[in-house]
Design a protein around this motif. Structure first.
Motif, PDB file in Angstrom:
ATOM      1  N   UNK A  51      -0.162  -8.198  -2.718  1.00  0.00           N
ATOM      2  CA  UNK A  51       0.691  -7.262  -3.459  1.00  0.00           C
ATOM      3  C   UNK A  51       0.764  -5.955  -2.686  1.00  0.00           C
ATOM      4  N   UNK A  52       1.969  -5.534  -2.344  1.00  0.00           N
ATOM      5  CA  UNK A  52       2.152  -4.350  -1.512  1.00  0.00           C
ATOM      6  C   UNK A  52       3.108  -3.361  -2.173  1.00  0.00           C
ATOM      7  N   UNK A  53       2.674  -2.128  -2.268  1.00  0.00           N
ATOM      8  CA  UNK A  53       3.561  -1.062  -2.742  1.00  0.00           C
ATOM      9  C   UNK A  53       4.395  -0.596  -1.551  1.00  0.00           C
ATOM     10  N   UNK A  54       5.357  -1.414  -1.189  1.00  0.00           N
ATOM     11  CA  UNK A  54       6.188  -1.148  -0.024  1.00  0.00           C
ATOM     12  C   UNK A  54       7.486  -1.922  -0.161  1.00  0.00           C
ATOM     13  N   UNK A  55       8.538  -1.383   0.394  1.00  0.00           N
ATOM     14  CA  UNK A  55       9.826  -2.068   0.341  1.00  0.00           C
ATOM     15  C   UNK A  55      10.060  -2.936   1.572  1.00  0.00           C
ATOM     16  N   UNK A  56       9.293  -2.710   2.630  1.00  0.00           N
ATOM     17  CA  UNK A  56       9.385  -3.528   3.844  1.00  0.00           C
ATOM     18  C   UNK A  56       8.002  -4.075   4.172  1.00  0.00           C
ATOM     19  N   UNK A  57       7.977  -5.220   4.839  1.00  0.00           N
ATOM     20  CA  UNK A  57       6.730  -5.908   5.154  1.00  0.00           C
ATOM     21  C   UNK A  57       6.601  -6.043   6.664  1.00  0.00           C
ATOM     22  N   UNK A  58       5.387  -5.766   7.170  1.00  0.00           N
ATOM     23  CA  UNK A  58       5.107  -5.876   8.598  1.00  0.00           C
ATOM     24  C   UNK A  58       4.141  -7.027   8.847  1.00  0.00           C
ATOM     25  N   UNK A  59       3.949  -7.369  10.126  1.00  0.00           N
ATOM     26  CA  UNK A  59       2.995  -8.420  10.493  1.00  0.00           C
ATOM     27  C   UNK A  59       1.591  -8.066  10.036  1.00  0.00           C
ATOM     28  N   UNK A  60       1.244  -6.791  10.037  1.00  0.00           N
ATOM     29  CA  UNK A  60      -0.080  -6.362   9.601  1.00  0.00           C
ATOM     30  C   UNK A  60      -0.322  -6.735   8.136  1.00  0.00           C
ATOM     31  N   UNK A  61       0.733  -6.706   7.332  1.00  0.00           N
ATOM     32  CA  UNK A  61       0.601  -7.026   5.909  1.00  0.00           C
ATOM     33  C   UNK A  61       0.314  -8.499   5.666  1.00  0.00           C
ATOM     34  N   UNK A  62       0.545  -9.344   6.649  1.00  0.00           N
ATOM     35  CA  UNK A  62       0.409 -10.796   6.461  1.00  0.00           C
ATOM     36  C   UNK A  62      -0.901 -11.351   7.010  1.00  0.00           C
ATOM     37  N   UNK A  63      -1.744 -10.514   7.612  1.00  0.00           N
ATOM     38  CA  UNK A  63      -2.891 -11.039   8.371  1.00  0.00           C
ATOM     39  C   UNK A  63      -3.877 -11.813   7.505  1.00  0.00           C
ATOM     40  N   UNK A  64      -4.130 -11.363   6.287  1.00  0.00           N
ATOM     41  CA  UNK A  64      -5.096 -12.066   5.436  1.00  0.00           C
ATOM     42  C   UNK A  64      -4.529 -13.395   4.939  1.00  0.00           C
ATOM     43  N   UNK A  65      -3.233 -13.435   4.676  1.00  0.00           N
ATOM     44  CA  UNK A  65      -2.607 -14.689   4.269  1.00  0.00           C
ATOM     45  C   UNK A  65      -2.645 -15.703   5.411  1.00  0.00           C
ATOM     46  N   UNK A  66      -2.389 -15.247   6.628  1.00  0.00           N
ATOM     47  CA  UNK A  66      -2.452 -16.156   7.780  1.00  0.00           C
ATOM     48  C   UNK A  66      -3.878 -16.655   7.993  1.00  0.00           C
TER      49      UNK A  66
END
Length: 423
Positions: free
Chosen positions: A369-384
């Motif tokens: 869950x991100x309080x952001x309107x855009x998503x970066x690769x850094x935001x996906x690291x735990x899911x990966x």
């Protein structure tokens, strides 16, 4: 007024015809009685003195009422639970009793847990889709299918709209109030819980202000795994005569019995390579609007970055409250999909997944869950990382945010605005 269906209505439609008795649990004002009334013919309100006195004198009188029967505020006469349980033992035909309560009786108040006779459903405040403020189109049930459906859709909600919904509350009876009346009602709701509801459950609160201070500390720890000792320290800064740990645990247990605390448990997967996982819950109040009032915040102050969060997780108070709103909006449809919800955090905090929705076969939908309107690769690291660890046990990976569009990234991770989440 016309009744606006809730997600739990679909669960009751599916289950009640087959299950003889179902208890609907949840905090006061969440809409339990109004919802339950849509599924019954008879009504027994035990918060009415005349009814309560008669049933206390002879609990078996409840069985003379028309069925399907709603027994409202059943915890006022806990003996009714055992009467219903015995009735179900004798006749297990579906669709006989709905029991609604805004508090869970203390252990020992009923002779039997009701396991195998009385089912339990949790009812929470309204999700964004139930509030009618958005047009949801991304189904949690579809995300749990393992088919990784195509994600598409546009969301009209912006950050200020989400903040307004955090503040406005998901309690249906408060939705139409003016801003001042809403603040008054939420303040009164918390105060009455401490001054009246907790003592009615048998806990003598010698210092109500001390319990309120603990509850404010809990609110500041929203969406974190802060220890209960840290909550107590935050509630009593600079005090040498702090309440004992036993008192703090009593506060927690009493508020949990009122369904005001709604923590997300730590997920402990079996048969997986994951190790060194923390086992503490992530703190949430029943409605993030309660945290807003306890902390003296408002729409404007949240947008201006006010509020000091408590706990090991980083982020602003607004970020924590947005996560709490998203957690509410995901737990309700997850329950309807017969799934459970947990969170994952390693002991040293280097890996964390905000929500893990677990299917009954152990496979999971992982959500950040991100309080952001855009998503970066850094935001996906735990899911990966989680996908690398668990492989096919991960049904899908999703980031819920405040953006305007739903889509899938090239790496397969989905991005979904919170306002598009549907059952």
């Amino acid at each position: 007024m016309d009744y606006a269906r809730r997600i739990i209505d679909d669960e009751l439609d599916d289950l009640f015809a087959q299950i003889a008795a179902i208890a609907i649990d949840g905090p006061k004002a969440v809409g339990k009685t109004t919802t339950a009334e849509q599924h019954v013919d008879g009504l027994l309100k035990l918060d009415a003195k005349s009814n309560r006195e008669a049933i206390q004198a002879d609990p078996e009188l409840a069985l003379r009422r028309v069925r399907p029967l709603l027994i409202d505020e059943w915890q006022k006469v806990p003996e009714v639970w055992d009467v219903v349980r015995r009735a179900v033992d004798e006749d297990s035909t579906g669709g006989q009793f709905l029991l609604v309560g805004s508090a869970s009786p203390a252990p020992g108040a009923t002779a039997h847990s009701g396991a195998g006779r009385i089912g339990r459903l949790r009812m929470r405040p309204m999700t964004l889709s139930e509030r009618g403020v958005t047009d949801p189109m991304i189904s949690v049930n579809d995300l749990l299918s393992g088919q990784r459906p195509e994600l598409d859709g546009q969301c009209d909600l912006r950050l200020a709209d989400y903040v307004e919904e955090i503040v406005r509350s998901g309690y249906p009876g408060m939705r139409a109030l003016s801003a001042r009346a809403l603040r008054f009602q939420l303040n009164s709701y918390v105060r009455n819980a401490v001054d009246r509801d907790v003592p009615e459950m048998g806990l003598a609160v010698r210092k109500p202000e001390a319990m309120l201070a603990w509850l404010r500390a809990y609110a500041a720890a929203t969406s974190s795994t802060s220890s209960y000792s840290n909550l107590l320290d935050s509630a009593t800064p600079g005090q040498n005569d702090k309440p004992s740990r036993a008192t703090s645990v009593a506060y927690r247990d009493a508020l949990a019995q009122l369904w005001l605390l709604d923590p997300v448990p730590a997920w402990q997967p079996t048969g997986s390579p994951l190790a060194r996982l923390a086992q503490v819950p992530k703190h949430h109040l029943a409605d993030p609007a309660l945290a807003v009032r306890l902390l003296g915040l408002s729409t404007d102050s949240l947008l201006e970055g006010h509020g000091t969060p408590l706990g090991p997780q980083a982020g602003s108070m607004l970020g924590r409250l947005f996560e709490s709103l998203a957690t509410l909006c995901l737990r309700v449809p997850a329950q309807a999909a017969d799934a459970t919800v947990g969170h994952l955090r390693t002991r040293n905090g280097d890996r964390e997944i905000d929500l893990v929705v677990i299917r009954d076969d152990g496979k999971v939908l992982a959500i950040e869950i991100k309080l952001a309107s855009t998503i970066t690769d850094q935001d996906t690291k735990h899911l990966r990382w989680l996908t690398e660890q668990l492989g096919e046990r991960v049904l899908d990976t999703i980031i819920v945010n405040t953006g305007t569009s739903a889509y899938r990234r090239r790496d397969g991770i989905g991005v979904v605005p919170l306002g598009l989440i549907a059952p």
